[in-house]
Each structure stands twice: as structure tokens, then as C-alpha cells.
Design a protein around this motif. Structure first.
Motif, PDB file in Angstrom:
ATOM      1  N   THR A   1       1.824  -3.701  -6.893  1.00 45.14           N
ATOM      2  CA  THR A   1       1.110  -2.427  -6.992  1.00 45.14           C
ATOM      3  C   THR A   1       2.056  -1.364  -7.540  1.00 45.14           C
ATOM      4  O   THR A   1       3.263  -1.603  -7.687  1.00 45.14           O
TER       5      THR A   1
ATOM      6  N   LEU B   1      -1.067  -3.542 -10.312  1.00 46.62           N
ATOM      7  CA  LEU B   1      -2.501  -3.398 -10.057  1.00 46.62           C
ATOM      8  C   LEU B   1      -2.762  -2.551  -8.825  1.00 46.62           C
ATOM      9  O   LEU B   1      -1.917  -2.434  -7.935  1.00 46.62           O
ATOM     10  N   ASP B   2      -3.942  -1.989  -8.768  1.00 47.60           N
ATOM     11  CA  ASP B   2      -4.392  -1.302  -7.558  1.00 47.60           C
ATOM     12  C   ASP B   2      -4.472  -2.347  -6.431  1.00 47.60           C
ATOM     13  O   ASP B   2      -4.978  -3.458  -6.643  1.00 47.60           O
TER      14      ASP B   2
ATOM     15  N   TYR C   1      -6.420  -2.680  -4.007  1.00 46.43           N
ATOM     16  CA  TYR C   1      -7.783  -3.055  -3.639  1.00 46.43           C
ATOM     17  C   TYR C   1      -8.589  -3.608  -4.811  1.00 46.43           C
ATOM     18  O   TYR C   1      -9.801  -3.844  -4.682  1.00 46.43           O
ATOM     19  N   ASP C   2      -7.936  -3.836  -5.936  1.00 50.32           N
ATOM     20  CA  ASP C   2      -8.602  -4.401  -7.112  1.00 50.32           C
ATOM     21  C   ASP C   2      -8.632  -5.927  -6.987  1.00 50.32           C
ATOM     22  O   ASP C   2      -7.844  -6.638  -7.613  1.00 50.32           O
TER      23      ASP C   2
ATOM     24  N   HIS D   1       3.822  -2.748 -16.184  1.00 55.56           N
ATOM     25  CA  HIS D   1       2.609  -3.555 -16.339  1.00 55.56           C
ATOM     26  C   HIS D   1       2.584  -4.237 -17.705  1.00 55.56           C
ATOM     27  O   HIS D   1       2.762  -3.596 -18.749  1.00 55.56           O
TER      28      HIS D   1
ATOM     29  N   TRP E   1      -6.441  -8.805  -9.126  1.00 55.79           N
ATOM     30  CA  TRP E   1      -5.448  -9.666  -8.482  1.00 55.79           C
ATOM     31  C   TRP E   1      -5.779 -11.148  -8.673  1.00 55.79           C
ATOM     32  O   TRP E   1      -4.891 -11.961  -8.966  1.00 55.79           O
TER      33      TRP E   1
ATOM     34  N   LEU F   1       0.819  -1.210   0.000  1.00 57.57           N
ATOM     35  CA  LEU F   1       0.000   0.000   0.000  1.00 57.57           C
ATOM     36  C   LEU F   1       0.854   1.260   0.000  1.00 57.57           C
ATOM     37  O   LEU F   1       0.448   2.299  -0.521  1.00 57.57           O
TER      38      LEU F   1
END
Length: 355
Positions: free
Chosen positions: A281, A298-299, A301-302, A291, A306, A260
Motif C-alpha cells: 500500500t 494499491l489501496d 481495500y482494493d 507502482h 490485490w 493500513l
């Protein structure tokens, strides 16, 4: 960064390595250099900044000297350096604490527990003062730069940089985890909220991927409490600190790191150097992982993203191998010697020297 025309002196509490091209000044007396650091930390703090200033004074050309400060250097020492007209470079190894506090307050709130990150308003104010006073700030990732901008630091102070890795540290052929059915995904680092360990455990369980998830590092108590069921799964392995980290990378197929808040984690460089496809992330990727090339960025919280990435890398050996090859090739740009050469040139450019 030491070079024929670039002298380096390191002032440190103690050193366990021989550095023949560098002047190393150990602040702790001989009797204290082999004791647990927590026993002698206060002694080291009392002397290190005075020794640093004295070293600046002894330099042949103090006006052409540059001070390189780690983030815990005091405001008082920084002001003294500026009084002496010394150019000051600061290492921003993580995001600005103002940004970190915002991100982590939100993360702990989602878990329904009080924040345990230790960042206070006073911590943020202190960093803001220091950022205002220093001349240049080494920023190891785009998101570190963004965090400084968010907290009012002007872009002209920022130096785009990276961290690196040492192939010798990963040498060997032993594997820590025996081969098994399915893939082996590893996470290396503090098993904590800040690094998204709770998210990773959830995504792994929901993915249904056949294999093992291995987490290596010290675990934050809230992770142990909140993720007890996920940690007890038969396909999750938790290790403490691993001395031979190369043996762990060699055991893996992919590296997973849903951080995070970071600067540019060293484990990411090592994972790429070890040829692992990455799922991480933006905070974890730094400037090394792109990417769709070395892995997926990736985010944190996605959850669907994931889970899909884990399933794809588990099922598509060709994709895994392509990303593995890209990671190895990319990592060669970030071996420490190359990183140090670029940093040395940045410092010389800022001081107005040709080199």
C-alpha cells in the motif's frame, strides 16, 4: 551519522552493540543491563531524560547542539530543551496519532470489534503539543507528511527522509522454507489489523494462486479469532519471530504487505534488497517502492486490485524478474550509510553549517 565534524552522543537505557565512533551513555546500572527490559523499564525512564539534558550541558558548544528525540520523549523535557534554546529534531516513525486513530478506528469498525490500537484522545493531544514545540520533524514517507498536515503541523517543519537496510543482516544462503510448487509469498511483521493481515489472508484465499503464503511475526488475538478458517488453510504458514530473517526473504518470490498505517517499514527495504517483487500500500511503500517499477502500490481495500496483482506475479515470471531487478537496484540508494549521510547533511543545513 557520526563524522569527523559531527559528534554524536546516544543516551539509551542499554546498548548491545559497540559503536566506536559514537559516545554511548547507558542509563541503566550494570546489574540491570542484561535483565528483561520490562523489569527495569521504570528505572530507565526515571533516568534517561535527566541524563540527556546533562549531556547537552556538557557539550562544548551547547548553543550549536541539536537534540534528536524519539517520539516517547516527554513534553517537559522538550520544554526544557527549548528553554535552553536547543534545536530539537523529532523522529516521526509512524503517522501522526490523530491520523492513525482515524484509520484504525475505521478498520476495527469494519471487522465489527472494538478498537484495540490503544490510541486515546490524550495521546493525540500530547503529540499535537510536541509537534507544535519541536523545530524539525523527520518524515520517512509522503503519507507521514500528509498525516502531519492533516493535524495542523506546518510543512516548513518537515524534513523529507527515509529509513534503510543493512546488507550484512541478510547475508547467508540458507532458505527457511523449502521450495515447493507455485510461488512463495511472504509477510514479515506483526500479524495485526494495523498491518492489514486480515485483508491479506482474504485476498490470498480469493486469488486461487498456487503456492504458499507465509506470515512471520507475533499475531494479534483478533486476527486469530476472525481469520481462523483462513489461517487453517493448507497453503498458509504462520511463523513466530524469525531470527534469521534473511533466510525467509531468500525463500520467497514476492513480498506482500497491505499495511493500513505505517511510517516506512524496515522490512520493505530488506525485501527490495533481497530482490522480491512487492505488493503493498502507500503506507507500506514509503519512498522506496514505486507502482509498476519495484511492485504494485494499491489501496488496502482494493480487493480486485490485490487479487489481480497476486495472480499476475504468480503467472508472469518475466514481470516478477523485472520487478525483482528493479527492487535490487533501487535498494542500493537506501543502504544505511547513504541514508545517514543525507540525514547528517540535513541537520547541518538546519543548524546553518556548511558540510
Amino acid at each position: 551519522m557520526a563524522d569527523r565534524d559531527f559528534n554524536v552522543a546516544i543516551i539509551t537505557p542499554r546498548s548491545h552493540w559497540l559503536l566506536p565512533s559514537v559516545e554511548v551513555i547507558e542509563v541503566l546500572p550494570g546489574w540491570a543491563r542484561y535483565m528483561p527490559y520490562r523489569w527495569v523499564q521504570s528505572h530507565a525512564k526515571r533516568g534517561i531524560e535527566q541524563a540527556f539534558l546533562a549531556c547537552i550541558d556538557r557539550s562544548q558548544s551547547p548553543r550549536s547542539a541539536a537534540a534528536y528525540l524519539w517520539p516517547d520523549a516527554s513534553v517537559e523535557t522538550l520544554r526544557e530543551l527549548k528553554r535552553r534554546d536547543i534545536s530539537v529534531f523529532r523522529e516521526q516513525f509512524n503517522c501522526h496519532t490523530g491520523t492513525a486513530k482515524r484509520i484504525l478506528d475505521h478498520a476495527y469498525q469494519r471487522l465489527g470489534v472494538p478498537p484495540a490500537h490503544g490510541i486515546t484522545d490524550e495521546t493525540v493531544d500530547r503529540e499535537t503539543q510536541i509537534s507544535e514545540a519541536v523545530d524539525r520533524i523527520f518524515c520517512p514517507s509522503p503519507l507521514v507528511e500528509a498525516s502531519l498536515l492533516e493535524n495542523g503541523v506546518p510543512s516548513h517543519k518537515m524534513l523529507e527522509t527515509t529509513y534503510g537496510w543493512d546488507p550484512a543482516r541478510l547475508s547467508g544462503c540458507r532458505k527457511r522454507i523449502p521450495s515447493g510448487e507455485g510461488i512463495t509469498a511472504i509477510f514479515v511483521g506483526a500479524i495485526c489489523v494495523r498491518k492489514g493481515a486480515h485483508l491479506l489472508l482474504d485476498y490470498w484465499a480469493r486469488s486461487g494462486v498456487k503456492g504458499r503464503l507465509v506470515l512471520a511475526g507475533e499475531m494479534e488475538p483478533i486476527i486469530k479469532e476472525k481469520c481462523a478458517d483462513l489461517l487453517s488453510r493448507s497453503d498458509v504458514i504462520v511463523l513466530d519471530y524469525v531470527q534469521d530473517v534473511g533466510s525467509l526473504y531468500r525463500s520467497a518470490d514476492i513480498f506482500v504487505f497491505p499495511s493500513l498505517e505505517e511510517g516506512s517499514p524496515l522490512v520493505m527495504y530488506e525485501a527490495c534488497g533481497s530482490g522480491l517483487a512487492i505488493v503493498t500500500t502507500g503506507m507500506g511503500a514509503g519512498r522506496i517502492v514505486r507502482h509498476g517499477c519495484e511492485g504494485f502500490v494499491l489501496d488496502p481495500y482494493d480487493a480486485p486490485g490485490w487479487i489481480a496483482a497476486l495472480r499476475l506475479l504468480a503467472e508472469d515470471v518475466g514481470c516478477r524478474r523485472t520487478m525483482s531487478s528493479a527492487a535490487v537496484e533501487r535498494s542500493q540508494q537506501f543502504i544505511w550509510n547513504a541514508v545517514a549521510h543525507r540525514r547528517r547533511q540535513q541537520v547541518m543545513d538546519c543548524l546553518g553549517y556548511d558540510g
